[in-house]
Design a protein around this motif. Structure first.
Motif, short mmCIF file in Angstrom:
data_model
loop_
_atom_site.label_atom_id
_atom_site.label_comp_id
_atom_site.label_asym_id
_atom_site.label_seq_id
_atom_site.Cartn_x
_atom_site.Cartn_y
_atom_site.Cartn_z
N VAL A 127 26.37 3.42 5.11
CA VAL A 127 27.43 2.42 4.98
C VAL A 127 28.67 2.91 5.72
CG1 VAL A 127 26.60 1.46 2.80
CG2 VAL A 127 28.15 3.40 2.77
N LYS A 128 29.52 1.95 6.11
CA LYS A 128 30.75 2.31 6.83
C LYS A 128 31.92 1.53 6.27
CE LYS A 128 28.29 3.15 11.14
NZ LYS A 128 28.13 2.76 12.54
N GLN A 129 33.08 2.17 6.29
CA GLN A 129 34.34 1.51 5.95
C GLN A 129 35.30 1.74 7.11
OE1 GLN A 129 34.98 3.37 2.05
NE2 GLN A 129 34.91 1.30 1.21
N ILE A 130 35.97 0.67 7.54
CA ILE A 130 36.92 0.75 8.64
C ILE A 130 38.33 0.75 8.06
CG2 ILE A 130 37.78 -0.40 10.71
CD1 ILE A 130 34.93 -1.59 11.00
N ILE A 131 39.09 1.78 8.43
CA ILE A 131 40.44 1.95 7.90
C ILE A 131 41.43 1.89 9.06
CG2 ILE A 131 41.97 3.47 6.59
CD1 ILE A 131 39.28 4.73 5.51
N PRO A 132 42.21 0.79 9.15
CA PRO A 132 43.21 0.70 10.22
C PRO A 132 44.44 1.52 9.87
CG PRO A 132 43.21 -1.29 8.91
CD PRO A 132 42.13 -0.42 8.36
N ASN A 133 45.14 2.03 10.88
CA ASN A 133 46.39 2.72 10.61
C ASN A 133 47.53 2.04 11.38
OD1 ASN A 133 46.53 3.70 13.25
ND2 ASN A 133 45.52 5.62 12.73
N GLU A 134 48.71 2.54 11.21
CA GLU A 134 49.89 1.89 11.79
C GLU A 134 49.92 1.93 13.32
OE1 GLU A 134 50.64 6.10 10.76
OE2 GLU A 134 50.09 4.40 9.53
N ASN A 135 49.16 2.80 13.95
CA ASN A 135 49.14 2.90 15.42
C ASN A 135 48.14 1.94 16.06
OD1 ASN A 135 50.96 5.02 15.21
ND2 ASN A 135 49.35 6.55 15.10
N GLY A 136 47.45 1.16 15.23
CA GLY A 136 46.45 0.24 15.76
C GLY A 136 45.10 0.89 15.99
N ILE A 137 45.00 2.14 15.64
CA ILE A 137 43.74 2.86 15.78
C ILE A 137 42.99 2.75 14.46
CG2 ILE A 137 42.68 5.12 16.16
CD1 ILE A 137 45.17 5.82 17.84
N ARG A 138 41.69 2.54 14.55
CA ARG A 138 40.88 2.42 13.35
C ARG A 138 40.08 3.69 13.11
NH1 ARG A 138 37.59 -2.98 13.98
NH2 ARG A 138 36.61 -1.67 15.52
N THR A 139 40.06 4.10 11.87
CA THR A 139 39.23 5.23 11.47
C THR A 139 38.00 4.66 10.79
OG1 THR A 139 41.16 6.62 11.10
CG2 THR A 139 39.12 7.29 10.03
N VAL A 140 36.83 5.14 11.17
CA VAL A 140 35.59 4.69 10.56
C VAL A 140 35.05 5.81 9.70
CG1 VAL A 140 33.24 3.86 10.98
CG2 VAL A 140 35.09 3.20 12.53
N LYS A 141 34.94 5.52 8.40
CA LYS A 141 34.35 6.47 7.46
C LYS A 141 32.89 6.08 7.27
CE LYS A 141 36.99 8.14 4.12
NZ LYS A 141 37.70 8.14 2.82
N VAL A 142 32.00 7.04 7.50
CA VAL A 142 30.57 6.80 7.37
C VAL A 142 30.07 7.55 6.16
CG1 VAL A 142 28.32 7.05 8.48
CG2 VAL A 142 30.34 6.57 9.88
N GLY A 143 29.24 6.88 5.36
CA GLY A 143 28.69 7.52 4.18
C GLY A 143 27.27 7.11 3.95
N VAL A 144 26.67 7.72 2.95
CA VAL A 144 25.30 7.42 2.56
C VAL A 144 25.32 7.10 1.06
CG1 VAL A 144 22.95 8.33 2.33
CG2 VAL A 144 24.33 8.92 4.33
N ILE A 145 24.67 6.00 0.68
CA ILE A 145 24.59 5.67 -0.74
C ILE A 145 23.15 5.67 -1.18
CG2 ILE A 145 26.73 4.34 -0.76
CD1 ILE A 145 25.02 1.80 -0.76
N LYS A 146 22.95 5.90 -2.46
CA LYS A 146 21.61 5.94 -3.05
C LYS A 146 21.26 4.58 -3.61
CE LYS A 146 18.67 8.38 -6.15
NZ LYS A 146 18.37 9.50 -6.95
N ASN A 147 20.01 4.20 -3.46
CA ASN A 147 19.51 2.96 -4.02
C ASN A 147 19.43 3.11 -5.54
OD1 ASN A 147 17.96 0.79 -4.92
ND2 ASN A 147 16.70 0.76 -3.09
N SER A 148 20.23 2.34 -6.25
CA SER A 148 20.29 2.46 -7.70
C SER A 148 19.04 1.94 -8.39
CB SER A 148 21.51 1.71 -8.23
OG SER A 148 21.44 0.34 -7.86
#
Length: 94
Positions: A70-91
């Motif tokens: 899974v990924k989450q996109i986090i924008p910052n004030e400079n217009g640059i986006r940080t992409v956080k990548v993670g792994v989740i377990k199937n519940s």
């Protein structure tokens, strides 16, 4: 020329439903990534359409061997986006 199949899925009222198509075509290991139209985020639903993993992701892959990327996109004030990548377990898997 080859014939291209047309896939149609119907909701409980007999209406063509793109959402049902997306849910049905995306199942892996009992869950499907589903877009929540209100938040614009992805979560995971079971085969009955019940949301099992809350929609908090900007990108969600299919499960494989009990895990999904899974990924989450986090924008910052400079217009640059940080992409956080993670792994989740199937519940659903024990």
């Amino acid at each position: 020329m080859g014939y291209q199949g047309i896939y149609r899925y119907y909701d409980k009222n007999g209406e063509i439903s793109r959402e049902t198509y997306e849910l049905q075509s995306g199942f892996s290991e009992g869950l499907s990534a589903v877009l929540d139209k209100e938040t614009g985020k992805y979560g995971y639903a079971d085969e009955k359409g019940n949301m099992v993993i809350s929609p908090t992701f900007d990108y969600a892959e299919r499960f494989q061997d009990g895990y999904a990327v899974v990924k989450q996109i986090i924008p910052n004030e400079n217009g640059i986006r940080t992409v956080k990548v993670g792994v989740i377990k199937n519940s659903l898997m024990r």
